[in-house]
Motif scaffolding. Structure first.
Motif, PDB file in Angstrom:
ATOM      1  N   TYR A 139       0.752  -1.219  -0.143  1.00  0.00           N
ATOM      2  CA  TYR A 139       0.099  -0.014  -0.069  1.00  0.00           C
ATOM      3  C   TYR A 139       0.712   1.326   0.017  1.00  0.00           C
ATOM      4  CZ  TYR A 139      -3.575   3.379   1.158  1.00  0.00           C
ATOM      5  OH  TYR A 139      -4.496   4.376   0.999  1.00  0.00           O
ATOM      6  N   ILE A 140       2.046   1.302   0.687  1.00  0.00           N
ATOM      7  CA  ILE A 140       2.758   2.274   0.974  1.00  0.00           C
ATOM      8  C   ILE A 140       3.525   2.487  -0.428  1.00  0.00           C
ATOM      9  CG2 ILE A 140       4.883   3.260   1.759  1.00  0.00           C
ATOM     10  CD1 ILE A 140       3.968   2.778   4.317  1.00  0.00           C
ATOM     11  N   GLY A 141       3.913   1.436  -1.417  1.00  0.00           N
ATOM     12  CA  GLY A 141       4.588   1.576  -2.714  1.00  0.00           C
ATOM     13  C   GLY A 141       3.320   1.959  -3.660  1.00  0.00           C
ATOM     14  N   LEU A 142       2.112   1.612  -3.476  1.00  0.00           N
ATOM     15  CA  LEU A 142       0.942   2.018  -4.372  1.00  0.00           C
ATOM     16  C   LEU A 142       0.712   3.717  -4.126  1.00  0.00           C
ATOM     17  CD1 LEU A 142      -1.181   1.408  -6.305  1.00  0.00           C
ATOM     18  CD2 LEU A 142      -2.660   0.859  -4.555  1.00  0.00           C
ATOM     19  N   ARG A 143       0.568   4.054  -2.900  1.00  0.00           N
ATOM     20  CA  ARG A 143      -0.111   5.373  -2.486  1.00  0.00           C
ATOM     21  C   ARG A 143       1.078   6.285  -1.942  1.00  0.00           C
ATOM     22  NH1 ARG A 143      -4.516   5.366  -5.066  1.00  0.00           N
ATOM     23  NH2 ARG A 143      -6.163   3.683  -4.309  1.00  0.00           N
ATOM     24  N   GLY A 144       2.164   5.636  -1.458  1.00  0.00           N
ATOM     25  CA  GLY A 144       3.049   6.814  -0.768  1.00  0.00           C
ATOM     26  C   GLY A 144       2.567   6.889   0.741  1.00  0.00           C
ATOM     27  N   ASN A 145       3.572   8.043   1.253  1.00  0.00           N
ATOM     28  CA  ASN A 145       3.086   8.570   2.347  1.00  0.00           C
ATOM     29  C   ASN A 145       3.637   9.947   2.535  1.00  0.00           C
ATOM     30  OD1 ASN A 145       2.783   9.490   5.049  1.00  0.00           O
ATOM     31  ND2 ASN A 145       2.951   7.228   6.085  1.00  0.00           N
ATOM     32  N   ASN A 146       2.772  10.971   2.308  1.00  0.00           N
ATOM     33  CA  ASN A 146       3.386  12.528   1.885  1.00  0.00           C
ATOM     34  C   ASN A 146       3.936  13.064   3.319  1.00  0.00           C
ATOM     35  OD1 ASN A 146       2.584  12.559  -0.876  1.00  0.00           O
ATOM     36  ND2 ASN A 146       0.529  13.406  -0.256  1.00  0.00           N
ATOM     37  N   CYS A 154       4.857   2.588  -7.286  1.00  0.00           N
ATOM     38  CA  CYS A 154       3.889   1.800  -8.589  1.00  0.00           C
ATOM     39  C   CYS A 154       3.525   2.725  -9.674  1.00  0.00           C
ATOM     40  CB  CYS A 154       2.773   1.411  -7.885  1.00  0.00           C
ATOM     41  SG  CYS A 154       2.742   0.079  -6.384  1.00  0.00           S
ATOM     42  N   ASN A 155       3.884   3.937  -9.678  1.00  0.00           N
ATOM     43  CA  ASN A 155       3.621   4.512 -11.113  1.00  0.00           C
ATOM     44  C   ASN A 155       5.287   4.044 -11.879  1.00  0.00           C
ATOM     45  OD1 ASN A 155       5.257   5.911  -9.223  1.00  0.00           O
ATOM     46  ND2 ASN A 155       4.807   8.048  -9.963  1.00  0.00           N
ATOM     47  N   VAL A 156       6.217   3.812 -11.176  1.00  0.00           N
ATOM     48  CA  VAL A 156       7.461   3.293 -12.156  1.00  0.00           C
ATOM     49  C   VAL A 156       7.474   2.090 -12.139  1.00  0.00           C
ATOM     50  CG1 VAL A 156      10.028   3.461 -12.012  1.00  0.00           C
ATOM     51  CG2 VAL A 156       8.485   5.425 -11.094  1.00  0.00           C
ATOM     52  N   TYR A 157       7.469   1.305 -11.082  1.00  0.00           N
ATOM     53  CA  TYR A 157       7.427  -0.461 -11.150  1.00  0.00           C
ATOM     54  C   TYR A 157       6.149  -0.717 -11.256  1.00  0.00           C
ATOM     55  CZ  TYR A 157      12.149   0.886  -9.522  1.00  0.00           C
ATOM     56  OH  TYR A 157      13.466   1.146  -9.567  1.00  0.00           O
ATOM     57  N   ASP A 158       5.389  -0.725 -12.450  1.00  0.00           N
ATOM     58  CA  ASP A 158       3.938  -1.279 -12.392  1.00  0.00           C
ATOM     59  C   ASP A 158       3.847  -2.736 -12.302  1.00  0.00           C
ATOM     60  OD1 ASP A 158       5.491  -1.214 -14.866  1.00  0.00           O
ATOM     61  OD2 ASP A 158       3.533  -0.568 -15.811  1.00  0.00           O
ATOM     62  N   PHE A 160       6.077  -5.063 -11.023  1.00  0.00           N
ATOM     63  CA  PHE A 160       6.568  -5.203  -9.761  1.00  0.00           C
ATOM     64  C   PHE A 160       5.156  -5.391  -8.810  1.00  0.00           C
ATOM     65  CE2 PHE A 160       8.085  -3.876  -5.591  1.00  0.00           C
ATOM     66  CZ  PHE A 160       8.778  -4.949  -5.245  1.00  0.00           C
ATOM     67  N   CYS A 161       4.544  -4.157  -9.060  1.00  0.00           N
ATOM     68  CA  CYS A 161       3.388  -3.981  -8.067  1.00  0.00           C
ATOM     69  C   CYS A 161       2.299  -4.778  -8.441  1.00  0.00           C
ATOM     70  CB  CYS A 161       3.025  -2.361  -8.077  1.00  0.00           C
ATOM     71  SG  CYS A 161       4.289  -1.243  -7.154  1.00  0.00           S
ATOM     72  N   ARG A 162       2.048  -5.013  -9.701  1.00  0.00           N
ATOM     73  CA  ARG A 162       1.096  -6.040  -9.937  1.00  0.00           C
ATOM     74  C   ARG A 162       1.333  -7.502  -9.297  1.00  0.00           C
ATOM     75  NH1 ARG A 162       1.149  -3.421 -15.006  1.00  0.00           N
ATOM     76  NH2 ARG A 162       2.359  -5.152 -15.926  1.00  0.00           N
ATOM     77  N   HIS A 163       2.574  -7.853  -9.398  1.00  0.00           N
ATOM     78  CA  HIS A 163       3.049  -9.122  -8.776  1.00  0.00           C
ATOM     79  C   HIS A 163       2.498  -9.015  -7.231  1.00  0.00           C
ATOM     80  CE1 HIS A 163       5.134 -11.702 -11.828  1.00  0.00           C
ATOM     81  NE2 HIS A 163       5.073 -10.656 -12.619  1.00  0.00           N
ATOM     82  N   ILE A 164       2.881  -8.015  -6.692  1.00  0.00           N
ATOM     83  CA  ILE A 164       2.911  -7.926  -5.280  1.00  0.00           C
ATOM     84  C   ILE A 164       1.244  -8.005  -4.914  1.00  0.00           C
ATOM     85  CG2 ILE A 164       3.080  -6.390  -3.144  1.00  0.00           C
ATOM     86  CD1 ILE A 164       5.825  -7.831  -4.439  1.00  0.00           C
ATOM     87  N   GLY A 165       0.787  -7.136  -5.741  1.00  0.00           N
ATOM     88  CA  GLY A 165      -0.901  -7.232  -5.487  1.00  0.00           C
ATOM     89  C   GLY A 165      -1.364  -8.644  -5.507  1.00  0.00           C
ATOM     90  N   SER A 166      -1.127  -9.211  -6.698  1.00  0.00           N
ATOM     91  CA  SER A 166      -1.825 -10.591  -6.891  1.00  0.00           C
ATOM     92  C   SER A 166      -1.227 -11.574  -5.966  1.00  0.00           C
ATOM     93  CB  SER A 166      -1.284 -10.947  -8.309  1.00  0.00           C
ATOM     94  OG  SER A 166      -1.577 -10.152  -9.187  1.00  0.00           O
TER      95      SER A 166
END
Length: 194
Positions: A139-146, A154-158, A160-166
């Motif tokens: 979730y932090i990779g997807l949304r970050g923490n301002n 996840c906007n760069v490593y799409d 990778f993030c799909r694998h993690i989410g799956s």
């Protein structure tokens, strides 16, 4: 002279015994099927997480935007993802062992049923904690923490993030299976001691 043999059971006495045997066989077949499905889910989640790797050219902060270097994102960069793979692997092994035990032990004693119920609950906790840890990092990779300046990746490593989410989604399914198996084991034990 009277016979010392036991009298034959009547049809009314044999009916509850046959019903109980049929119900036990039905629960056993259901448990075996769910445990095989649990094995498939755990192995799938571990493999998908283990293959999560992506390399991208990323600009370096403090340098011109034209300066880009390759950075790799992979599961081994996060302790939560390593724990996830270990938990899914151990749970997969547990599901194999309990599947074989369910098949090989034709008459389940109270001790075996109690062990199934207890270990099912333990593995619910293990899988749930691994899913929560990996899901939190994802979730932090997807949304970050301002607030702490953690950028989303996840906007760069799409891929990778799909694998993690799956992998997290499949492990959530595995946790649900374990909860169901825990309830079935407990109910079977309850019927046995009742």
């Amino acid at each position: 002279m009277e016979s010392t043999d036991k009298p034959a059971t009547t049809a009314t006495e044999a009916a509850p015994l046959q019903t109980a045997t049929a119900a036990a066989a039905e629960y056993s077949a259901l448990q075996v099927g769910l445990r095989v499905l649990l094995f498939a889910a755990c192995v799938s989640a571990a493999v998908v997480m283990g293959t999560a790797k992506q390399t991208e050219m990323v600009s370096v902060p403090g340098f011109p935007a034209t300066v880009r270097v390759p950075f790799t994102a992979k599961y081994s960069h996060s302790p939560a993802f390593i724990y996830f793979i270990a938990a899914m692997s151990v749970t997969g092994l547990y599901s194999i062992i309990t599947t074989l035990a369910s098949i090989s032990v034709s008459r389940k004693t109270k001790t075996i049923l109690l062990a199934f119920a207890l270990f099912d609950v333990v593995f619910v906790g293990i899988v749930a904690s691994a899913t929560g840890a990996a899901g939190g990092v994802a979730y932090i990779g997807l949304r970050g923490n301002n607030h702490v300046r953690w950028n989303k990746i996840c906007n760069v490593y799409d891929k990778f993030c799909r694998h993690i989410g799956s992998a997290v989604a499949v492990s959530l399914f595995a946790a649900g299976l374990l909860v169901l198996l825990s309830m079935i084991s407990t109910f079977t034990l309850y019927k046995k001691i009742r």
